[in-house]
Design a protein around this motif. Structure first.
Motif, PDB file in Angstrom:
ATOM      1  N   ARG A   1       0.792  -0.724   0.200  1.00  0.00           N
ATOM      2  CA  ARG A   1       0.067   0.327   0.361  1.00  0.00           C
ATOM      3  C   ARG A   1       1.411   1.158  -0.163  1.00  0.00           C
ATOM      4  O   ARG A   1       2.218   1.279   0.198  1.00  0.00           O
ATOM      5  CB  ARG A   1      -1.304  -0.030   1.037  1.00  0.00           C
ATOM      6  N   CYS A   2       0.071   2.492  -0.295  1.00  0.00           N
ATOM      7  CA  CYS A   2       1.179   3.881   0.053  1.00  0.00           C
ATOM      8  C   CYS A   2       1.054   4.113   1.472  1.00  0.00           C
ATOM      9  O   CYS A   2       0.715   3.537   2.029  1.00  0.00           O
ATOM     10  CB  CYS A   2       0.095   4.668  -0.810  1.00  0.00           C
ATOM     11  N   ASN A   3       2.081   4.662   1.344  1.00  0.00           N
ATOM     12  CA  ASN A   3       2.424   4.377   2.920  1.00  0.00           C
ATOM     13  C   ASN A   3       1.297   5.934   3.146  1.00  0.00           C
ATOM     14  O   ASN A   3       1.377   5.917   4.585  1.00  0.00           O
ATOM     15  CB  ASN A   3       4.019   5.005   3.015  1.00  0.00           C
ATOM     16  N   ARG A   4       1.508   7.041   2.991  1.00  0.00           N
ATOM     17  CA  ARG A   4       0.662   8.128   2.832  1.00  0.00           C
ATOM     18  C   ARG A   4      -0.708   7.651   2.545  1.00  0.00           C
ATOM     19  O   ARG A   4      -2.044   7.705   3.964  1.00  0.00           O
ATOM     20  CB  ARG A   4       1.066   9.460   1.797  1.00  0.00           C
ATOM     21  N   CYS A   5      -1.577   7.707   1.647  1.00  0.00           N
ATOM     22  CA  CYS A   5      -3.277   7.327   1.690  1.00  0.00           C
ATOM     23  C   CYS A   5      -3.554   6.069   1.629  1.00  0.00           C
ATOM     24  O   CYS A   5      -4.417   5.517   1.829  1.00  0.00           O
ATOM     25  CB  CYS A   5      -3.399   8.071   0.042  1.00  0.00           C
ATOM     26  N   LYS A   6      -2.513   4.655   1.497  1.00  0.00           N
ATOM     27  CA  LYS A   6      -3.547   3.726   1.616  1.00  0.00           C
ATOM     28  C   LYS A   6      -3.417   3.219   0.807  1.00  0.00           C
ATOM     29  O   LYS A   6      -4.936   2.004   0.887  1.00  0.00           O
ATOM     30  CB  LYS A   6      -3.838   3.936   3.560  1.00  0.00           C
TER      31      LYS A   6
ATOM     32  N   GLN B   1       5.286   6.083  -7.083  1.00  0.00           N
ATOM     33  CA  GLN B   1       4.976   7.002  -7.111  1.00  0.00           C
ATOM     34  C   GLN B   1       2.955   7.135  -6.736  1.00  0.00           C
ATOM     35  O   GLN B   1       2.561   6.238  -8.209  1.00  0.00           O
ATOM     36  CB  GLN B   1       5.054   8.335  -8.409  1.00  0.00           C
ATOM     37  N   CYS B   2       2.830   7.120  -5.741  1.00  0.00           N
ATOM     38  CA  CYS B   2       0.982   7.557  -5.824  1.00  0.00           C
ATOM     39  C   CYS B   2       0.227   7.611  -6.767  1.00  0.00           C
ATOM     40  O   CYS B   2       0.651   9.256  -6.838  1.00  0.00           O
ATOM     41  CB  CYS B   2       0.497   6.715  -4.821  1.00  0.00           C
ATOM     42  N   CYS B   3      -0.619   6.547  -7.825  1.00  0.00           N
ATOM     43  CA  CYS B   3      -1.530   7.736  -8.184  1.00  0.00           C
ATOM     44  C   CYS B   3      -2.577   8.217  -7.808  1.00  0.00           C
ATOM     45  O   CYS B   3      -3.064   8.871  -8.567  1.00  0.00           O
ATOM     46  CB  CYS B   3      -1.635   6.671  -9.264  1.00  0.00           C
ATOM     47  N   PHE B   4      -2.444   8.004  -6.642  1.00  0.00           N
ATOM     48  CA  PHE B   4      -3.592   8.613  -5.524  1.00  0.00           C
ATOM     49  C   PHE B   4      -3.474  10.526  -5.062  1.00  0.00           C
ATOM     50  O   PHE B   4      -3.739  10.932  -5.459  1.00  0.00           O
ATOM     51  CB  PHE B   4      -4.175   7.664  -4.403  1.00  0.00           C
ATOM     52  N   CYS B   5      -1.652   9.941  -4.439  1.00  0.00           N
ATOM     53  CA  CYS B   5      -1.848  10.925  -3.839  1.00  0.00           C
ATOM     54  C   CYS B   5      -0.208  11.484  -3.593  1.00  0.00           C
ATOM     55  O   CYS B   5      -0.081  12.689  -3.582  1.00  0.00           O
ATOM     56  CB  CYS B   5      -1.432  10.757  -2.079  1.00  0.00           C
ATOM     57  N   SER B   6       0.023  10.593  -4.452  1.00  0.00           N
ATOM     58  CA  SER B   6       1.585  10.980  -5.528  1.00  0.00           C
ATOM     59  C   SER B   6       3.347  10.679  -4.297  1.00  0.00           C
ATOM     60  O   SER B   6       4.073  11.331  -4.892  1.00  0.00           O
ATOM     61  CB  SER B   6       1.854  12.800  -5.999  1.00  0.00           C
ATOM     62  N   CYS B   7       2.350  10.156  -3.467  1.00  0.00           N
ATOM     63  CA  CYS B   7       3.737  10.024  -2.910  1.00  0.00           C
ATOM     64  C   CYS B   7       4.641   9.291  -3.078  1.00  0.00           C
ATOM     65  O   CYS B   7       4.498   7.790  -4.073  1.00  0.00           O
ATOM     66  CB  CYS B   7       3.114   9.600  -0.836  1.00  0.00           C
ATOM     67  N   ILE B   8       6.039   9.034  -3.054  1.00  0.00           N
ATOM     68  CA  ILE B   8       7.319   8.202  -3.728  1.00  0.00           C
ATOM     69  C   ILE B   8       6.840   7.025  -2.546  1.00  0.00           C
ATOM     70  O   ILE B   8       7.693   7.543  -1.350  1.00  0.00           O
ATOM     71  CB  ILE B   8       7.901   9.043  -3.632  1.00  0.00           C
TER      72      ILE B   8
HETATM   73 ZN   LIG Z   1      -0.761   7.653  -1.873  1.00  0.00          ZN
END
Ligand SMILES: [Zn+2]
Length: 1096
Positions: A426-431, A448-455
């Motif tokens: 999962r994305c660490n930021r937006c899960k 890179q997360c496609c939902f929140c752009s977090c790397i």
């Molecule tokens: Zn994310």
């Protein structure tokens, strides 16, 4: 954003691929599945000769059906748990400030015209039935004017709206009847010019027809003299700056810049045109100009066509005439066209923002990166980039999500992915969960997360190299990197109290009061359960269900049964202290069916005898649910209660109810109280049930008012179902009840579920409709969720969207399977975003819009007067259509109603919602009926709301008997009934067989085995089984209709001119209804008026 959110890479699914080698279950192996494969992996990859050879990293788990849950013996204690899915970092989306919102270089601000005309989506030809009537021709003319005025390849001159070329062709338009009503008869233009030119035209046809069309009205003098329509108040032309002259004089479209249209005829019009114009103008100004007066309120009984004719305005009132129903958009035609155009090819989900075929079309789906429309349908697949645009259009942005939808056998259930102890990535930021839109970077070491752009870092065990396009080389080996829908096995972190769950339990709770015994219900039910218990839901491959069962009977007190396998006979324990419910036994209450079969059978044999002489008429209700919930709590498992209940619970106990039914409240400000529960006790109880994962299905058998609004609170909030059998009698109703019961008990359910919808930056899920509970603003909690239930989610902007990256939805459902396995089901869907309103209107889905609007309205009646709710719907619909007219349609006479092609059925369907029993009840509709329907619609999917609001009417003797296909439907109007024919009408809940009075004697004999119409028993619910082709065909068709619906539809035979016909006519929704609902024609006129008011 530099993520691959556009069309996910389309793998050559149809070709052999050496992938999925890791699915080493033999059941998956070696399936040459390029055509309609029956095993999952075959279908996914096409012929895959050997993917069971080796195991790709991380994908080694068994499919859902073939493996026992891991460590499932661990018991989950009850109580609220911190779900791993949402417990950590409860961030829906990353802070928007961190997201780079880049303008797509090619995009243009709203208001400009794209350099190249947008090619229209394939629009549906709209032959409004041959031969064209005059009204129809007018409609066609109107359509052509639009198409012609803005032809393809127009230079991009600053017209105030976008992509006119495509819009024009996408417009279903039809005339303002009043506009033409005043012309004298006998001067019709040649109809032939309009032949074949249809309301909805593909772009390439726009130019040639235009020319001929324009000649017609101009040279022929007054246009459309035979058009017979009512006058509308306020139906005058919008003023002198009409588009009509432009249209009339427009040169070939290639030479006509749009800007020219705005200012008038480009160049001197041909003489005969101009000679006609003054007269035309005069007509507008003289007859119609001043008519834009006060509008009669729709809330008053809608007057219908004749009233329009007498509106003030026209100096020479004409006799009222009706708008020809053949000239207005036909649901039947739209459905038929979609079937013809889109039913033959599979719907491949690889391209972002594709509008799927209609729900009424049979089609197969191939998952190539986006969730199937069986799981998610959207109101629009191209959403405005800004909230300003969205507000302007007023088109609700909503998704109707059916996370556990059942699929046709040709399609593949989502694969289960096991990432082992580390769990899903999962994305660490937006899960958000790993999905095909995540972008791998730095040689594959990060994504890179496609939902929140977090790397995020890629964990070592998940690392894989990228190919020269930046794509992971194992992308097609992994469902989560290549498919729209898949499942992850959940780790213990996703379980309550960090313990894997136990298998769920079913508890059957049977009312044994006087009414239940006397009607024969208890005996019937007990007999049925003996065999039905062999069909509890299983995960494919397992021999027997993991679900345990328990039994309770009740009236004023509760009786628990010990059915432990070691007992010779069941033991009963009575709990009479209903105020403080407890479960008197733990061991022996919930048992395995096969182990305790003898004791269970004995119990089910004894129950009807034990209570045969009961005189007890009073019942309790809340304590019964409480008991079931406590039993599950004690057993530390989730589960489902099946309640069979007959009467208003008036016995002294918590949740005691009184009869508060009052029809006098209808159409008053207090009407909403009829839909509200009369006590808050049931909400409190429901909350406890949800915490325990206790879903409640309620079967009601009322002889009178039982307060469905209150009794259905717990089923509603726990994701359960309500079934209602008024005045139940075994001989008449057993087939329906048993059919529903069998289906309900056998259907696959996800228990103790939590659903979260994540979105890419820019939009956010803000509102939810359905049968569930929410304790915060983001998590949809479902004690149980079955394959029939949908959750409708509305989205709003919280930032600007980007045309290039589009918008993403990810629905994650954490649930416990029937075998007790904890899983996550993920559905992903990528949508387009637009800066042109026209793109929004071209990619809408009216059936889904109606689903949303009905749910919105049906919830609204809890808090607002019904009239307010209806008015709100009308206003919103008018705003939607007015915005289209203003911004997307070409300038044309204000007297024309121009509808977007995708929404041309919005008025007719909306009218059906407005006059439904909940929003406009007839005298025969009970308060319980309304509450019941309100509750049902809340969970309906798009196909169900479609047929529920606009029933299917099938003529039976028109098509050849040997024809295997369903006969083509006709419009739901009495005008369409021939008294020499027989019709089936169904809406998903009701099924009628209407027999015309002049039907041939041979047909009567073949179907009913009687010699004449008069001998047919009105109200018959079973057709005799006769050995002739017609009888077989009709009975087969009835079976097929029933099989398509989630509830059994009881047949009612209705004879023309019989008393029962009133009931049947209630479903002819294009007609004026007895309760005051407008006819389609009248409503369309009203809608037009509302739109004009908004535009003026
Ligand atoms: Zn994310």
């Amino acid at each position: 954003m530099n993520v691959n959110q556009s069309a996910p890479p389309v793998p050559p699914f149809g070709q052999p691929q050496p992938v999925y080698q890791g699915y080493h279950q033999s059941s998956y192996g070696g399936q040459p599945g390029s055509t309609a494969p029956t095993t999952p992996y075959g279908a996914y990859n096409g012929p895959v000769p050997g993917y069971q050879q080796t195991s790709p990293p991380g994908v080694s788990r068994a499919p859902p059906s073939s493996e026992a849950p891991p460590a499932s013996t661990a018991q989950a204690p009850c109580g609220q748990a911190a779900y791993g899915q949402f417990g950590q970092g409860d961030v829906q989306n990353g802070p928007s400030s961190t997201v780079q919102m880049q303008r797509f270089p090619g995009s243009q601000p709203f208001g400009s015209v794209p350099l190249t005309p947008v090619v229209s989506q394939p629009t549906v030809l709209q032959p409004y039935g041959p031969p064209p009537t005059s009204a129809q021709v007018t409609a066609q003319l109107a359509g052509m004017q639009i198409s012609g005025a803005v032809a393809p390849a127009l230079p991009p001159v600053g017209l105030g709206y976008g992509s006119p070329a495509s819009l024009a062709s996408a417009s279903g338009s039809f005339p303002n009847p009043g506009l033409y009503g005043s012309y004298p008869q006998g001067q019709a233009p040649p109809l032939s010019q309009a032949q074949g030119h249809l309301g909805a035209q593909p772009p390439q046809r726009s130019a040639p027809p235009q020319a001929s069309t324009f000649t017609s009205p101009a040279s022929g003098g007054p246009r459309m003299p035979s058009m017979t329509g009512p006058f509308l108040p306020g139906q005058g032309f919008g003023g002198p700056s009409l588009s009509q002259p432009n249209h009339v004089s427009s040169p070939p479209p290639q030479a006509l810049p749009p800007g020219t249209q705005m200012t008038g005829p480009p160049g001197p019009p041909p003489p005969m045109h101009s000679s006609q114009q003054p007269g035309y103008q005069l007509q507008q100004n003289g007859s119609f100009g001043p008519a834009r007066g006060p509008q009669p309120n729709y809330g008053s009984p809608y007057p219908g066509a004749p009233t329009f004719g007498s509106q003030p305005g026209p100096p020479q009132p004409l006799p009222p005439k009706r708008l020809d129903p053949d000239a207005i958009p036909s649901p039947i035609q739209v459905i038929e066209d979609d079937r013809n155009n889109r039913g033959s090819e599979p719907f491949v989900t690889g391209v972002r923002g594709q509008v799927p075929p209609l729900v009424t079309t049979n089609f197969l789906v191939k998952d190539q990166g986006n969730a199937s429309p069986r799981y998610i349908r959207c109101t629009s697949y191209n959403i405005p980039c800004t909230s300003d645009m969205a507000k302007q259009a007023q088109v609700p942005l909503a998704a109707v999500i059916k996370p556990l939808a059942r699929l046709p056998p040709e399609e593949v259930s989502p694969y289960v992915v096991d990432h082992g102890e580390s769990g899903p990535l999962r994305c660490n930021r937006c899960k958000a969960y790993m999905c095909p839109f995540m972008q791998f970077i730095e040689g594959g070491r990060r994504f890179q997360c496609c939902f929140c752009s977090c790397i995020n870092d890629v964990p070592p065990q998940y690392f894989q190299h990228l190919d020269h396009t930046g794509k992971r080389v194992d992308a097609y080996d992994r469902p989560e990197l290549s498919l729209g829908s898949y499942e992850f096995l959940a780790t213990v972190d996703y379980c309550k109290n960090n313990k894997f769950p136990s298998p769920p339990a079913f508890i059957f709770m049977i009312d044994v009061s006087y009414n239940a015994i006397r009607s024969g219900l208890v005996r019937l039910l007990c007999e049925e359960l003996k065999s039905l218990l062999d069909f509890l839901p299983r995960e494919g491959g397992t021999e027997e269900s993991a679900i345990r069962v328990g039994f309770v009977t009740y009236n004023k007190v509760l009786h628990f049964y010990n059915v432990k396998s070691s007992l010779a006979q069941p033991q009963m324990m009575v709990v009479s202290d209903v105020a403080d419910m407890f479960v008197p036994l733990l061991d022996g209450f919930l048992v395995n069916v096969s182990e305790s079969r003898a004791v269970i059978t004995s119990l089910l044999d004894q129950i009807p005898e034990m209570f045969a002489d009961t005189r007890e008429t009073e019942t309790v209700f809340a304590p019964v649910i409480q008991a079931g919930m406590e039993a599950l709590k004690a057993a530390e498992c989730a589960g489902k209660l099946f309640l069979f209940h007959t009467s208003l619970p008036i016995a002294e106990a918590p949740g005691k109810l009184k009869n508060r039914d009052d029809r006098k409240l209808i159409n008053t400000d207090k009407e909403k109280t009829l839909f509200q529960p009369q006590t808050g006790a049931y909400q409190t109880l429901a909350k406890e049930c949800v915490a325990q994962g206790c879903c409640v299905d309620l079967f009601l058998f009322p002889n009178q008012y039982v307060d469905v609004a209150t009794l259905s609170v717990v089923p509603q909030l726990t994701g359960g179902s309500v079934y209602k059998y008024a005045c139940f009698q075994v001989e008449n109703d057993q087939e329906r009840f048993l059919s529903d019961l069998r289906r309900d008990v056998q259907k696959v359910v996800g228990f103790d579920a939590v659903m979260r919808v994540r979105t890419s930056t820019g939009i956010r899920a803000v509102d939810f409709f359905g049968a569930f509970y929410m304790s915060n603003t983001t998590d949809v909690e479902l004690a149980g969720l079955d394959g029939d239930k949908t959750v409708t989610v509305e989205f709003k902007h919280d930032d600007r969207l980007n045309e290039e990256s589009g918008a993403l939805l990810q629905c994650a459902l954490l649930y416990t399977s029937c075998a007790g396995q904890r899983r996550l089901r993920i559905h992903n869907l990528a949508l387009n975003c637009c800066t042109q309103l026209a793109d929004l209107y071209r990619n809408c889905e009216t059936d889904t819009l109606i689903n949303y609007m009905a749910k919105f309205a049906y919830r609204g009646v809890l808090n607002s007067p019904v009239k307010t709710v209806r008015d709100t719907l009308i206003t919103q619909c008018a705003q939607i259509l007015a915005c289209y007219r203003k911004n997307c349609a070409s300038p044309s006479s204000a007297g024309q109603l121009i509808l977007p092609e995708c929404m041309k059925l919005l008025p007719v369907y909306l009218n059906c919602v407005l006059k439904s029993d909940v929003l406009q009840p007839g005298a025969e509709v009970t308060t319980d009926d309304r509450a019941y329907v309100r509750q049902l619609v809340t969970s309906m999917d798009v196909a169900e709301t479609n047929v529920f609001f606009y029933p299917r009417l099938l003529p039976l003797t028109k098509s050849p008997i040997e024809s295997a296909t369903e006969p083509p439907a006709v419009r739901a109007s009495e005008e369409r009934l021939s008294n020499g024919d027989i019709y089936l009408l169904e809406n998903g809940l009701n099924l009628f067989l209407w027999v015309g009075a002049s039907v041939q004697q041979g047909v009567v004999q073949s179907l009913f085995n009687v010699s004449s119409f008069s001998q047919i028993t009105s109200g018959l619910s079973v057709l005799p089984v006769l050995d002739n082709p017609l009888s077989k065909k009709v009975r087969g068709l009835i079976d097929s209709l029933r099989a398509q619906r989630s509830r059994y539809m009881k047949l009612i035979v209705v004879k023309q001119e019989d008393k029962l016909e009133m009931l049947f006519k209630h479903f002819l929704v294009e007609d004026k209804s007895l309760s005051g609902g407008a006819s389609y024609v009248d409503f369309l006129c009203h809608m037009h008026k509302e739109i004009r008011q908004l535009l003026s």
